[in-house]
Write a protein that holds these residues in place. Structure first.
Motif, short mmCIF file in Angstrom:
data_model
loop_
_atom_site.label_atom_id
_atom_site.label_comp_id
_atom_site.label_asym_id
_atom_site.label_seq_id
_atom_site.Cartn_x
_atom_site.Cartn_y
_atom_site.Cartn_z
N VAL A 19 45.16 51.32 35.80
CA VAL A 19 44.77 50.34 36.80
C VAL A 19 45.18 48.97 36.32
O VAL A 19 44.93 48.58 35.18
CB VAL A 19 43.24 50.38 37.04
CG1 VAL A 19 42.82 49.35 38.04
CG2 VAL A 19 42.85 51.77 37.50
N THR A 20 45.82 48.22 37.18
CA THR A 20 46.21 46.86 36.82
C THR A 20 44.98 46.01 36.60
O THR A 20 44.08 45.95 37.45
CB THR A 20 47.06 46.23 37.93
OG1 THR A 20 48.19 47.07 38.14
CG2 THR A 20 47.52 44.85 37.54
N PRO A 21 44.85 45.32 35.50
CA PRO A 21 43.66 44.55 35.22
C PRO A 21 43.43 43.48 36.26
O PRO A 21 44.35 42.91 36.83
CB PRO A 21 43.96 43.94 33.84
CG PRO A 21 44.95 44.87 33.24
CD PRO A 21 45.77 45.35 34.39
N ALA A 22 42.19 43.18 36.49
CA ALA A 22 41.84 42.16 37.47
C ALA A 22 42.26 40.80 36.98
O ALA A 22 42.13 40.45 35.84
CB ALA A 22 40.33 42.18 37.72
N PRO A 501 37.37 49.53 39.65
CA PRO A 501 37.28 50.17 38.34
C PRO A 501 36.25 49.51 37.43
O PRO A 501 35.88 48.35 37.60
CB PRO A 501 38.70 49.98 37.77
CG PRO A 501 39.19 48.73 38.44
CD PRO A 501 38.61 48.76 39.82
N ARG A 503 35.34 47.71 34.12
CA ARG A 503 36.17 46.71 33.45
C ARG A 503 35.65 46.40 32.06
O ARG A 503 34.46 46.20 31.87
CB ARG A 503 36.24 45.43 34.28
CG ARG A 503 36.93 45.64 35.63
CD ARG A 503 36.88 44.40 36.47
NE ARG A 503 37.49 44.64 37.78
CZ ARG A 503 37.40 43.83 38.81
NH1 ARG A 503 36.73 42.69 38.70
NH2 ARG A 503 37.96 44.12 39.96
N ALA A 532 42.27 53.36 29.74
CA ALA A 532 43.10 52.95 30.87
C ALA A 532 43.66 54.14 31.62
O ALA A 532 43.79 54.12 32.84
CB ALA A 532 44.25 52.05 30.38
N ASP A 537 39.67 49.54 33.59
CA ASP A 537 40.46 48.31 33.58
C ASP A 537 40.20 47.58 32.27
O ASP A 537 39.09 47.09 32.05
CB ASP A 537 40.04 47.46 34.78
CG ASP A 537 40.87 46.20 34.94
OD1 ASP A 537 41.40 45.71 33.94
OD2 ASP A 537 40.96 45.71 36.08
N THR A 539 41.28 44.64 29.42
CA THR A 539 42.00 43.44 29.03
C THR A 539 41.64 43.11 27.60
O THR A 539 40.45 43.05 27.26
CB THR A 539 41.64 42.25 29.94
OG1 THR A 539 42.00 42.56 31.29
CG2 THR A 539 42.38 40.99 29.50
N GLY A 555 49.14 50.58 30.11
CA GLY A 555 48.04 50.31 31.02
C GLY A 555 47.02 49.31 30.53
O GLY A 555 46.08 49.00 31.24
N ARG A 557 46.19 45.47 29.27
CA ARG A 557 46.72 44.11 29.33
C ARG A 557 46.35 43.36 28.05
O ARG A 557 45.18 43.30 27.68
CB ARG A 557 46.17 43.36 30.55
CG ARG A 557 46.68 41.90 30.64
CD ARG A 557 46.14 41.22 31.88
NE ARG A 557 46.65 41.85 33.08
CZ ARG A 557 47.79 41.52 33.67
NH1 ARG A 557 48.55 40.57 33.16
NH2 ARG A 557 48.18 42.15 34.76
N TYR A 594 37.91 37.62 34.50
CA TYR A 594 38.17 39.05 34.41
C TYR A 594 37.00 39.91 34.88
O TYR A 594 37.16 41.10 35.06
CB TYR A 594 38.55 39.42 32.97
CG TYR A 594 39.86 38.80 32.54
CD1 TYR A 594 41.05 39.26 33.05
CD2 TYR A 594 39.89 37.74 31.64
CE1 TYR A 594 42.25 38.68 32.68
CE2 TYR A 594 41.09 37.15 31.26
CZ TYR A 594 42.27 37.64 31.79
OH TYR A 594 43.46 37.06 31.43
#
Length: 884
Positions: A19-22, A501, A503, A532, A537, A539, A555, A557, A594
């Motif tokens: 999932v692309t991080p927020a 997701p 986080r 991930a 998610d 970061t 996956g 960040r 985030y």
């Protein structure tokens, strides 16, 4: 309390897409954008009210009548200008790429559109007041019409770029310039002509500022490159903006959709007054109605600010993030708008008398229906932005059109009775609001049966009953309002259960890509990439280093902090200090950006911990691989230990990588929950193809002497060299690489040492599997990942007898010698290399001893630790962790 976690078995599962991080916290971003706009609306309203009072006293009655009539016309022109061109341009700017043909064409088209509408409205406005306004006021009116429309172009560009603070500043600046110009004109004796010309001066200054802001979009080159938030491709933009058939038609269709909804909304908001004035010919009985209407429409200011903020994100196209932003805005509208509406609807006459003339307060019964109408209108203004951005528009246009037709007829029938007119206005706007919110529920997933309004509406009804009972007692009513507004503020700050997701914001400190990165960064990445893979998610914030950039790897960040450290990045120690300084000063903003469910702090040199639990309200887990402060305090003669003690005391949940470290943490912070979750070994280490073992010994790891003891190995190997034919292979990079090469040359073993450089991935396991002996000369270790990997490949380990390694390197799989004893280390090295059979026997027993160190199990155990500190409604879904 110290517990050793028995990691659950991880069954094989197909990895879900990462999932692309927020990028940001939608709620905080919406509030931060809307707040300056709402404040600017309050300041603009107060400024206009104060200016009107000033002119009442300074202008003669005939002069003020001319000014009031012309200013009413300009108010209508300004409302029309603000409801059409800015929203059309904001949509195109938000959806286009900077400097693209689409955006340049949209800016040019909107400029020409604004000029054309300025001409039409100037002619119509001057014609409407020509019978009683002289040449001076007419000239000022025409100039003001032109500037208001040009001002709308700059406002739309700033809205599309999401520069809401700048947009708010322009609105306040316009009124400030107008007030100053009006005072000067009146003082100079220019009367109503000067006051009307001040409209043009205020709008002209802000129009110029707005045109300067978008000057780059009007040039052929525009801006190069894309910025965050751009969604459309260059090719499609160029085709739309060029002469391709359908391109212009589509642009005008979108413009008509946005402008049509805005104009109909404005008509619906003002129709009751317009019809009543037309029917009754400006009867004085309508004055209280109009005056109270100003108070009742305060919620409209709030919703207009929220709509302005959320529209650019919606205009970029339907997406889960845009839907979440709209749901957040609607939630804030329900909470704050209902609280304000209840306050206005129940306001005692004694308090309204402080704002309005005393004889107006007799019409206080109008407040409730007018407040309901104002809140319903605010709901329409916010809910309709979804259709302006995403379509389809015809349902909303039909709804608003029917509401205007029905309202116009009903208002004409009730114009003679202000209470009936007020309740009729409330009924019409509430009905339209219910229909449009219902349509929005179908368009935006996740709004729920009542679009989130059921709870706030029920609470508002109760508050309205209580405050109505307290109206005869203004002091008690004021206390009740404070309670209502406080509860609304608390509800607005409380994070609702957020869809999407789970986080994790991981303060990982060390980027695994950095030269010389150690085992701590390996653990961070191995665990996080598995999280991930199951949809978490993640970061990771890391210290900067030369060449560091924000990137997504497996996956996960990685974000350097600070992002632009300048020359500090070239010094490892300076980069570390800059990282900790950024964490301490910016963690609040980072958590808002985030929006993590849990913050994970990796203890790192030189402070270990910087009291992260005191810097955020989010749950925090401390991940401890080493306590650094004592060593770094001796090295730099600075009191890092005091920070470490305070940091340890701040944590309530700590994860340790070894039993010895877990016991130490429990001793230092008995109140904390301490879990032992060891590091893992990649499955690839156990499944290497059979290779022929060489007769060399291997050092693999960071080229560093303070903890890794590379200098001890070189000195011991120099003692053993005359007694063995085995060469020494050294793989890795790090801060002491050049010093190690110089030491090898000084010891006379340069021709016996082979420097392999950094080796990553499966190649490191091949390297370990091909060596006769793995040398781990560490003075200190947090876990001993290289030793575990060597054992997994069937290679015996020679190490000093220190904590952590003592549990891994048993007598069955390797040899340990007294810490720092170079003679003993050299003797063991020589003996083992001369006895390949013994090495093979030790190595064969290695894999079973580390088979339990499985990264999938470790990741599952670590996620379970996050479960224990996370509120129940934000737990990640239970699922097996798959090896990515």
């Amino acid at each position: 309390m110290v517990t050793t976690t028995a990691a659950p078995d991880a069954s094989a599962a197909s990895a879900a897409p990462a999932v692309t991080p927020a990028q940001e916290n939608p709620e905080k971003g919406t509030v931060h954008g809307a707040l300056p706009l709402a404040l600017s609306a309050v300041l603009v309203g107060a400024g206009n009210y104060g200016l009107a009072l000033f002119l009442v006293h300074r202008l003669s009655a005939p002069d003020f009548t001319v000014y009031a009539a012309v200013s009413s016309v300009l108010l209508s022109v300004g409302t029309l200008a603000g409801a059409t061109v800015p929203w059309v341009l904001a949509r195109e700017v938000a959806a286009g790429t900077p400097g693209s043909a689409r955006r340049r064409s949209s800016v040019r088209t909107c400029l020409w559109l604004a000029l054309g509408l300025a001409f039409l409205t100037a002619v119509a406005s001057c014609g409407a007041v020509a019978s009683y306004a002289g040449p001076g006021p007419l000239a000022g009116l025409a100039a003001a019409c032109l500037m208001l429309w040009l001002n709308s172009v700059g406002a739309g560009y700033l809205q599309g770029r999401e520069r809401f603070a700048g947009l708010a500043a322009l609105r306040v600046a316009e009124v400030a310039v107008r007030i100053a110009a009006t005072v000067g004109a009146v003082a100079a004796g220019w009367g109503s002509a000067g006051a009307i010309g001040a409209f043009a001066a205020g709008a002209g200054v802000t129009a110029a500022a707005g045109l300067v802001a978008l000057r780059g979009e009007r040039t052929a080159g525009g801006q190069a490159g894309a910025e965050p938030g751009d969604r459309a491709s260059e090719a499609s933009e160029a085709s739309e903006a060029s002469g391709v058939p359908g391109g212009r038609t589509e642009w005008w269709r979108r413009a008509a959709a946005v402008g049509g909804i805005q104009v109909l909304t404005c008509v619906l908001f003002t129709l009751d007054v317009v019809v009543a004035v037309a029917v009754r010919g400006g009867s004085a009985d309508l004055a209280p109605y109009q005056a109270l209407l100003v108070l009742a429409r305060v919620p409209l200011f709030l919703s207009a600010a929220l709509a302005t903020v959320v529209f650019p994100r919606l205009a970029a196209g339907p997406s889960p993030a845009a839907g979440e932003r709209f749901r957040t805005a609607l939630r804030l509208h329900w909470i704050t708008g209902i609280a304000v509406t209840v306050t206005i609807a129940t306001c005692p006459g004694a308090l309204t008398g402080l704002v309005l003339p005393r004889h107006y307060t007799a019409s206080g019964a109008l407040l409730l229906p007018l407040a309901l109408a104002g809140f319903a209108g605010a709901t329409i203004a916010l809910a309709s932005v979804v259709f302006q951005a995403w379509g389809p528009v015809w349902r909303v246009v039909v709804t608003l059109g029917l509401a205007c037709l029905a309202g116009g007829a009903a208002y004409a029938l009730t114009a003679a009775r202000p209470p009936a007119l007020a309740w009729c206005s409330a009924a019409v706007t509430c009905a339209a609001a219910v229909v449009i919110v219902g349509l929005a529920r179908r368009r935006v997933p996740g709004l729920g049966p009542a679009a989130g309004a059921a709870g706030p509406l029920a609470a508002g009804a109760v508050a309205c009953c209580v405050l109505s009972a307290l109206r005869p007692y203004p002091v008690l009513w004021a206390l009740g309002v404070l309670v209502v507004l406080g509860a609304a503020g608390s509800a607005a700050r409380t994070r609702p259960r957020r869809p999407g997701p789970y986080r994790v914001l991981h303060l990982g400190f060390e980027d695994p890509r950095r030269p010389g990165a150690g085992g701590g960064s390996v653990r961070t990445h191995e665990v996080n990439r598995r999280l991930a893979a199951r949809g978490v998610d993640v970061t990771v914030l890391v210290a900067p280093w030369p060449g560091a950039t924000e990137t997504v790897r497996d996956g996960v960040r990685y974000v350097p902090l600070p992002a632009h450290p300048g020359p500090l990045a070239r010094s490892r120690f300076a980069a570390q200090i800059a990282y900790f300084a950024a964490v301490v000063t910016r963690l609040g903003r980072l958590t808002h950006r985030y929006d993590p469910d849990v913050v994970v702090e990796d203890f790192a040199a030189p402070f270990s911990s910087v009291c992260v639990p005191h810097l955020t309200r989010r749950p925090v887990v401390g991940l401890v691989q080493w306590l650094f402060a004592a060593d770094k305090a001796r090295e730099f003669h600075l009191p890092f230990g005091a920070v470490e003690r305070r940091g340890l005391a701040s944590h309530t949940t700590l994860l340790a990588v070894s039993d010895g470290l877990g016991a130490e943490l429990g001793r230092r912070n008995p109140a904390a929950r301490v879990e032992v979750i060891p590091n893992g070994v990649d499955r690839a280490a156990f499944t290497r193809p059979a290779v022929e073992r060489g007769d060399h010994v291997l050092y693999l790891g960071r080229l560093e002497t303070t903890s890794k003891g590379l200098d001890l190995l070189l000195r011991a190997y120099a003692l053993a060299a005359p007694h063995t034919t085995a060469a020494l292979h050294i793989a890795g990079d790090g801060p002491h690489a050049e010093a190690a090469r110089a030491l090898a040359a000084g010891l006379g073993i340069a021709d016996r040492v082979r420097w392999l450089g950094r080796v990553d991935g499966p190649a490191r396991f091949d390297l370990l599997a091909s060596a006769r002996l793995a040398c781990v000369p560490s003075r200190q270790e947090t876990f001993g990942m290289v030793a575990a990997e060597a054992l997994a490949t069937g290679t015996p380990v020679l190490a000093f007898d220190i904590p952590c390694l003592r549990d891994l390197v048993t007598d069955d799989v390797g040899v340990r010698v007294p810490p720092g004893d170079l003679d003993a280390y050299a003797a063991a090295l020589a003996a083992l290399t001369r006895d390949p059979a013994r090495c093979a026997a030790l190595g064969a027993k290695g894999p079973p001893t580390v088979a339990h160190l499985d990264w999938d199990r470790i990741a599952a155990a670590q996620l379970a630790a996050y479960h224990r500190v996370t509120p129940g409604d934000r737990l990640p879904h239970e699922a097996p962790v798959a090896d990515g």
